[in-house]
Design an enzyme around this catalytic site. Structure first.
Site, PDB file in Angstrom:
ATOM      1  N   HIS A   1       4.014   1.703   7.400  1.00  0.00           N
ATOM      2  CA  HIS A   1       2.693   1.544   6.798  1.00  0.00           C
ATOM      3  C   HIS A   1       1.758   0.959   7.849  1.00  0.00           C
ATOM      4  O   HIS A   1       2.183   0.227   8.742  1.00  0.00           O
ATOM      5  CB  HIS A   1       2.826   0.599   5.590  1.00  0.00           C
ATOM      6  CG  HIS A   1       1.614   0.489   4.731  1.00  0.00           C
ATOM      7  ND1 HIS A   1       0.521  -0.271   5.082  1.00  0.00           N
ATOM      8  CD2 HIS A   1       1.321   1.029   3.519  1.00  0.00           C
ATOM      9  CE1 HIS A   1      -0.389  -0.199   4.123  1.00  0.00           C
ATOM     10  NE2 HIS A   1       0.062   0.581   3.162  1.00  0.00           N
TER      11      HIS A   1
ATOM     12  N   ASP B   1       9.319  -5.330   6.410  1.00  0.00           N
ATOM     13  CA  ASP B   1       8.321  -5.020   5.384  1.00  0.00           C
ATOM     14  C   ASP B   1       9.093  -4.615   4.136  1.00  0.00           C
ATOM     15  O   ASP B   1       9.665  -3.529   4.059  1.00  0.00           O
ATOM     16  CB  ASP B   1       7.427  -3.884   5.879  1.00  0.00           C
ATOM     17  CG  ASP B   1       6.455  -3.372   4.818  1.00  0.00           C
ATOM     18  OD1 ASP B   1       6.543  -3.803   3.651  1.00  0.00           O
ATOM     19  OD2 ASP B   1       5.614  -2.520   5.155  1.00  0.00           O
TER      20      ASP B   1
ATOM     21  N   GLN C   1       8.215  -2.046  -0.520  1.00  0.00           N
ATOM     22  CA  GLN C   1       8.741  -0.984  -1.374  1.00  0.00           C
ATOM     23  C   GLN C   1      10.210  -1.181  -1.740  1.00  0.00           C
ATOM     24  O   GLN C   1      10.796  -0.328  -2.408  1.00  0.00           O
ATOM     25  CB  GLN C   1       8.581   0.376  -0.671  1.00  0.00           C
ATOM     26  CG  GLN C   1       7.150   0.765  -0.377  1.00  0.00           C
ATOM     27  CD  GLN C   1       6.331   1.028  -1.632  1.00  0.00           C
ATOM     28  OE1 GLN C   1       6.879   1.247  -2.717  1.00  0.00           O
ATOM     29  NE2 GLN C   1       5.021   1.008  -1.502  1.00  0.00           N
TER      30      GLN C   1
ATOM     31  N   LYS D   1       3.218  -4.835  -6.628  1.00  0.00           N
ATOM     32  CA  LYS D   1       4.091  -3.665  -6.682  1.00  0.00           C
ATOM     33  C   LYS D   1       5.352  -3.935  -7.508  1.00  0.00           C
ATOM     34  O   LYS D   1       6.165  -3.029  -7.700  1.00  0.00           O
ATOM     35  CB  LYS D   1       4.474  -3.229  -5.267  1.00  0.00           C
ATOM     36  CG  LYS D   1       3.295  -2.759  -4.422  1.00  0.00           C
ATOM     37  CD  LYS D   1       3.744  -2.313  -3.048  1.00  0.00           C
ATOM     38  CE  LYS D   1       2.564  -2.056  -2.113  1.00  0.00           C
ATOM     39  NZ  LYS D   1       1.801  -0.859  -2.478  1.00  0.00           N
TER      40      LYS D   1
ATOM     41  N   CYS E   1      -1.704   5.467   3.997  1.00  0.00           N
ATOM     42  CA  CYS E   1      -1.711   4.419   5.025  1.00  0.00           C
ATOM     43  C   CYS E   1      -0.561   4.609   6.012  1.00  0.00           C
ATOM     44  O   CYS E   1       0.100   3.647   6.415  1.00  0.00           O
ATOM     45  CB  CYS E   1      -1.657   3.027   4.404  1.00  0.00           C
ATOM     46  SG  CYS E   1      -3.097   2.620   3.414  1.00  0.00           S
TER      47      CYS E   1
END
Length: 409
Positions: free
Chosen positions: A121, A198, A201, A224, A363
């Protein structure tokens, strides 16, 4: 896990959009919020709205208990060893920028390497680009396999003794690729680099244990994972956070302020300048309670079944290309294109049927270039989606292809 019982907890799903029952397939962008999260926010504002850490009055104590109680819930949720390792920030973007701006500026210099992947991302690319430009370091990329996965031999070749930071997403927001973070972290540490993850997700959709992964830093966002917008978390190993300087200064993060110099509070508060995101943290704590009640293993298995079901359906439509690994090796994300139909046009037609999907570069423009496309459409699944949602999505996709085939055929 009874999906219909889960769906009843989400008020927003009980509505029509453009005259059709809403089918929400954009949870990778932001998830919907269950009643108990909404009620937790209302309760804070209705009953004990106050600033934290500063006042000795009852409302202040209640707000502080709620805020710090949420920190403890986060600690347990991701398997951190101490509350001092949990920093509340605005989101994944802010968390990665903090690592780059503080740890990176202090520990990266000319000739050093920062290693990432082309699937990242933008929030996990641009901070490292800026760090490399500011320090004279080199930004290096681990190549992708044809299906958008990583090969550990490529990882070993890319991470050398010059590497100071390795930063990789645990799950791709485009391809659904689940990256082998634990193995990448081991390779990074063998070469003296720190491992940044990261987790935007991954944390909402699967069990995460930061100690088992041996991540040095781990970032994710509340919105999220059924929580409010504007709240996120940076996990960092205590010794690393202790050695880092804040990059935002002001009230709340200070210990003592003199005319010429100041000192900082202990962890984690030295990184939480100003009035913190109190309601957001309390809402995130409620979201964690909700997810744990359902069970992350149940959520992950449910989403994978939906992704597999969707890929089976899409494979039968001529002219549809699905990107990323096979159905057994991905999270609940299906990104695709339909021949001769721009993803934005596709998403517009689906929206007219009440089906919400994402369209654009997500993104992830370097990844779009690697895929040799300018944009894609994306359906992302969560705990409240059903096979009926997939059926409606696929039916609407058929309609869109027929419509554009008639127009341009």
């Amino acid at each position: 896990m009874n999906v219909q019982d889960v769906r009843r907890q989400f008020p927003i799903l009980d509505q029509d959009v453009n005259g059709q029952p809403l089918v929400y397939l954009d949870s990778a962008a932001t998830s919907q919020k269950p009643k108990q999260v909404i009620e937790a926010l209302e309760d804070y504002y209705n009953r004990y709205n106050s600033n934290v850490h500063r006042g000795v009055h009852t409302l202040g104590s209640m707000a502080t208990d709620g805020y710090e109680g949420a920190r403890e819930k986060v600690r347990k949720f991701i398997g951190a060893s101490s509350m001092e390792e949990i920093v509340f920030l605005r989101g994944t973007t802010t968390a990665i920028n903090l690592v780059a701006g503080s740890y990176g500026r202090a520990n990266v210099g000319p000739g050093d390497e920062i290693v990432i992947t082309p699937m990242e991302h933008h929030s996990n690319i641009i901070p490292w680009q800026q760090l490399a430009k500011a320090t004279g370091a080199t930004l290096t990329y681990i190549p992708l396999q044809p299906d958008g996965s990583l090969d550990l031999e490529d990882v070993r070749n890319a991470i050398t003794e010059k590497a100071k930071i390795v930063s990789v997403m645990q799950v791709s927001n485009v391809l659904g690729t689940i990256n082998p973070i634990k193995e990448i972290a081991e390779i990074a540490h063998e070469n003296g680099a720190v491992m940044v993850v990261d987790g935007a997700q991954s944390v909402p959709h699967m069990k995460v244990d930061v100690q088992d992964l041996d991540a040095d830093f781990f970032a994710f966002s509340g919105h999220k994972m059924c929580g409010p917008t504007g709240i996120g978390v940076l996990y960092g190993k205590k010794h690393l956070l202790n050695a880092m300087e804040p990059i935002e200064f002001g009230g709340e993060m200070i210990d003592f302020v003199g005319l010429q110099d100041s000192t900082w509070k202990d962890l984690p508060w030295k990184f939480e300048g100003g009035t913190p995101i109190i309601a957001g943290a309390i809402g995130l704590g409620a979201a964690i309670d909700f997810l744990e009640e359902i069970g992350l293993d149940n959520i992950e298995a449910h989403e994978k079944r939906l992704a597999q079901y969707a890929m089976e359906k899409l494979s039968k439509i001529d002219g549809v290309t699905v990107y990323g690994p096979g159905p057994n090796d991905r999270a609940g994300i299906v990104t695709f294109n339909a021949d001769d139909v721009h993803p934005h046009d596709l998403a517009t037609v689906l929206d007219s049927d009440g089906v919400a999907v994402r369209a654009g570069h997500h993104c992830a423009q370097p990844l779009m270039k690697w895929l040799e496309v300018t944009a894609t459409a994306r359906a992302s699944f969560y705990l409240y989606n059903t096979e009926e949602d997939v059926d409606k999505f696929v039916d609407s996709l058929h309609k869109a292809k027929e419509y554009f085939g008639d127009v341009f055929g």
